[in-house]
Design a protein around this motif. Structure first.
Motif, PDB file in Angstrom:
ATOM      1  N   ILE A   1       0.856  -1.183   0.000  1.00 12.40           N
ATOM      2  CA  ILE A   1       0.000   0.000   0.000  1.00 12.40           C
ATOM      3  C   ILE A   1       0.893   1.234   0.000  1.00 12.40           C
ATOM      4  N   ALA A   2       0.534   2.241  -0.800  1.00 10.80           N
ATOM      5  CA  ALA A   2       1.305   3.484  -0.844  1.00 10.80           C
ATOM      6  C   ALA A   2       0.375   4.642  -1.138  1.00 10.80           C
ATOM      7  N   ILE A   3       0.768   5.838  -0.686  1.00 10.79           N
ATOM      8  CA  ILE A   3      -0.018   7.048  -0.861  1.00 10.79           C
ATOM      9  C   ILE A   3       0.818   8.069  -1.612  1.00 10.79           C
ATOM     10  N   SER A   4       0.200   8.755  -2.571  1.00 12.44           N
ATOM     11  CA  SER A   4       0.917   9.747  -3.381  1.00 12.44           C
ATOM     12  C   SER A   4       1.378  10.932  -2.538  1.00 12.44           C
ATOM     13  N   GLY A   5       2.301  11.700  -3.094  1.00 16.36           N
ATOM     14  CA  GLY A   5       2.892  12.805  -2.352  1.00 16.36           C
ATOM     15  C   GLY A   5       1.894  13.848  -1.901  1.00 16.36           C
ATOM     16  N   ASP A   6       0.875  14.119  -2.715  1.00 10.24           N
ATOM     17  CA  ASP A   6      -0.128  15.107  -2.325  1.00 10.24           C
ATOM     18  C   ASP A   6      -1.259  14.508  -1.506  1.00 10.24           C
ATOM     19  N   GLY A   7      -1.177  13.214  -1.228  1.00  9.21           N
ATOM     20  CA  GLY A   7      -2.168  12.557  -0.399  1.00  9.21           C
ATOM     21  C   GLY A   7      -3.490  12.269  -1.072  1.00  9.21           C
ATOM     22  N   SER A   8      -3.601  12.531  -2.370  1.00  5.91           N
ATOM     23  CA  SER A   8      -4.895  12.410  -3.042  1.00  5.91           C
ATOM     24  C   SER A   8      -5.160  11.028  -3.615  1.00  5.91           C
ATOM     25  N   THR A   9      -4.127  10.197  -3.718  1.00  4.53           N
ATOM     26  CA  THR A   9      -4.281   8.875  -4.341  1.00  4.53           C
ATOM     27  C   THR A   9      -3.658   7.806  -3.456  1.00  4.53           C
ATOM     28  N   LEU A  10      -4.377   6.716  -3.285  1.00  2.00           N
ATOM     29  CA  LEU A  10      -3.851   5.526  -2.600  1.00  2.00           C
ATOM     30  C   LEU A  10      -3.848   4.386  -3.600  1.00  2.00           C
ATOM     31  N   ILE A  11      -2.746   3.636  -3.622  1.00  7.96           N
ATOM     32  CA  ILE A  11      -2.610   2.487  -4.514  1.00  7.96           C
ATOM     33  C   ILE A  11      -2.310   1.252  -3.676  1.00  7.96           C
ATOM     34  N   VAL A  12      -2.958   0.156  -4.018  1.00 10.02           N
ATOM     35  CA  VAL A  12      -2.769  -1.096  -3.293  1.00 10.02           C
ATOM     36  C   VAL A  12      -2.527  -2.221  -4.298  1.00 10.02           C
TER      37      VAL A  12
ATOM     38  N   SER B   1       7.810  10.595  -7.312  1.00 10.27           N
ATOM     39  CA  SER B   1       7.279  11.949  -7.429  1.00 10.27           C
ATOM     40  C   SER B   1       6.531  12.190  -8.736  1.00 10.27           C
ATOM     41  N   GLU B   2       6.622  11.269  -9.698  1.00  8.69           N
ATOM     42  CA  GLU B   2       5.841  11.370 -10.935  1.00  8.69           C
ATOM     43  C   GLU B   2       4.574  10.536 -10.886  1.00  8.69           C
ATOM     44  N   GLY B   3       4.324   9.883  -9.750  1.00  5.19           N
ATOM     45  CA  GLY B   3       3.136   9.057  -9.609  1.00  5.19           C
ATOM     46  C   GLY B   3       3.272   7.646 -10.121  1.00  5.19           C
TER      47      GLY B   3
ATOM     48  N   GLU C   1      20.711   3.842  -7.542  1.00  3.51           N
ATOM     49  CA  GLU C   1      20.285   5.204  -7.822  1.00  3.51           C
ATOM     50  C   GLU C   1      19.384   5.203  -9.055  1.00  3.51           C
ATOM     51  N   VAL C   2      18.259   5.917  -8.974  1.00  2.00           N
ATOM     52  CA  VAL C   2      17.301   5.954 -10.069  1.00  2.00           C
ATOM     53  C   VAL C   2      17.068   7.422 -10.489  1.00  2.00           C
ATOM     54  N   GLU C   3      16.429   7.596 -11.643  1.00  2.00           N
ATOM     55  CA  GLU C   3      16.284   8.929 -12.213  1.00  2.00           C
ATOM     56  C   GLU C   3      15.222   9.779 -11.522  1.00  2.00           C
ATOM     57  N   VAL C   4      14.084   9.161 -11.187  1.00  2.00           N
ATOM     58  CA  VAL C   4      12.955   9.922 -10.641  1.00  2.00           C
ATOM     59  C   VAL C   4      12.952   9.787  -9.117  1.00  2.00           C
ATOM     60  N   ALA C   5      12.918  10.915  -8.437  1.00  2.00           N
ATOM     61  CA  ALA C   5      13.007  10.932  -6.987  1.00  2.00           C
ATOM     62  C   ALA C   5      11.713  10.455  -6.329  1.00  2.00           C
ATOM     63  N   GLY C   6      11.839  10.133  -5.075  1.00  2.00           N
ATOM     64  CA  GLY C   6      10.683   9.771  -4.281  1.00  2.00           C
ATOM     65  C   GLY C   6      10.026  10.993  -3.662  1.00  2.00           C
ATOM     66  N   ILE C   7       9.166  10.730  -2.700  1.00  2.00           N
ATOM     67  CA  ILE C   7       8.375  11.758  -2.036  1.00  2.00           C
ATOM     68  C   ILE C   7       9.031  12.096  -0.697  1.00  2.00           C
ATOM     69  N   ARG C   8       9.325  13.349  -0.475  1.00  2.00           N
ATOM     70  CA  ARG C   8       9.954  13.741   0.793  1.00  2.00           C
ATOM     71  C   ARG C   8       8.950  13.684   1.932  1.00  2.00           C
TER      72      ARG C   8
END
Length: 303
Positions: free
Chosen positions: A156-167, A213-215, A295-302
């Motif tokens: 389970i994970a939640i997007s950086g802006d808190g608007s989307t949950l993915i399971v 950070s790109e969803g 190391e990957v190109e797209v960063a995670g969520i702070r």
């Protein structure tokens, strides 16, 4: 399913911790450190970059999903006794008894308000799958459910802006899949929809996930030893293949279990890997675990 030709090179990965670990789960990045559950040893662990891993707390009921309250206090799902616990300075405090509402609670994500979203296994392995909803434990102690007909909701994970949950629906047949929800301001889960689908759960079952950070979602596929970065709709942009070490571990395979983005720039993908087999896991979680990083190109969520 769309498969990418971009397989990240094995020599780009490095081992950051190994030795003495069992089956590792619940990867989370919080306040500059990697946190995870060692289910075999029944420990919550923390790894700060450049330091040795440390055991933070023992969870007798076997720890799995991890999260953090607004005050930074760790929260953990205790699988065997079905409880949500808070790790405080004086030990473990019960936040909720989940057993009456959830069979075998497992993974968890906690939002910035302190709401805990917990995936119950829902049925006994070997029996017919039972569709369930996620358990939502609010900071005021209320218990709700969200979603329906989820088959073994796991990562389970939640997007950086808190608007989307993915399971991750690990054993959804005929195709394992990621399912997304919109999260309302009150923490309810609405607009249940398919984020991505994969192959048969017999081979492409999904375990832990994280969102960048790109969803896009980094998803772990334990049976085949792969981590994949997946965009909504199913496009796979990157693949990490974990080759089995048959010389060191002749009695098991190499499971890709979970991952999380962290590090100073949030571009370090930490990979939780365990050498085991379904037979060895059983009820004892017999496994030998390690943590790698790339190391990957797209960063995670702070945080």
């Amino acid at each position: 399913m769309v498969r990418s030709s971009r397989v990240l090179p094995a020599d780009a990965r490095r081992v950051v911790a190994q030795g003495g670990f069992g089956y590792l789960e619940g990867a989370r990045w919080n306040r500059g450190a990697l946190w995870f559950s060692d289910m075999t040893r029944r420990k919550i662990c923390r790894l700060s970059p450049g330091e040795e891993p440390e055991d933070v707390a023992e969870v007798p009921g076997r720890p799995s999903g991890l999260g953090f309250g607004p005050d930074g206090a760790p929260m953990v799902v205790s699988i065997e006794d079905g409880r949500l616990l808070r790790v405080g300075s004086g030990g473990l405090d019960e936040l909720a008894d989940l057993a009456p509402v959830a069979f075998h609670p497992n993974d968890m994500a906690v939002d910035r308000e302190g709401r805990a979203y917990i995936g119950p296994q829902g049925y006994v392995f070997g029996s017919d799958p039972v569709g369930v909803g996620l358990i939502i434990r609010h900071p005021d102690g209320r218990i709700d459910t969200g979603g329906e007909d989820l088959i073994f909701p796991n990562g389970i994970a939640i997007s950086g802006d808190g608007s989307t949950l993915i399971v991750a629906e690990s054993f959804r047949a005929p195709r394992a899949r990621l399912t997304a929800f919109t999260v309302t301001d009150e923490g309810a889960l609405v607009d249940q929809r398919v984020f991505a689908e994969f192959g048969s759960p017999d081979t492409e079952t999904i375990d832990g996930i994280c969102i960048d950070s790109e969803g896009a979602v980094w998803a772990a596929f334990p049976w085949i030893g792969e981590f994949r970065r997946v965009r909504e709709g199913g496009e796979v942009t990157d693949v990490i293949q974990i080759e089995p070490d048959t010389a060191a571990y002749p009695n098991g395979g190499t499971f890709a279990v979970d991952s999380v983005l962290g590090g100073p720039q949030m571009r370090t993908l930490y990979l939780l890997i365990s050498d085991t087999s379904p037979e060895r896991l059983g009820n004892s979680f017999d496994a030998t675990g390690r943590i790698e990083a790339i190391e990957v190109e797209v960063a995670g969520i702070r945080d």
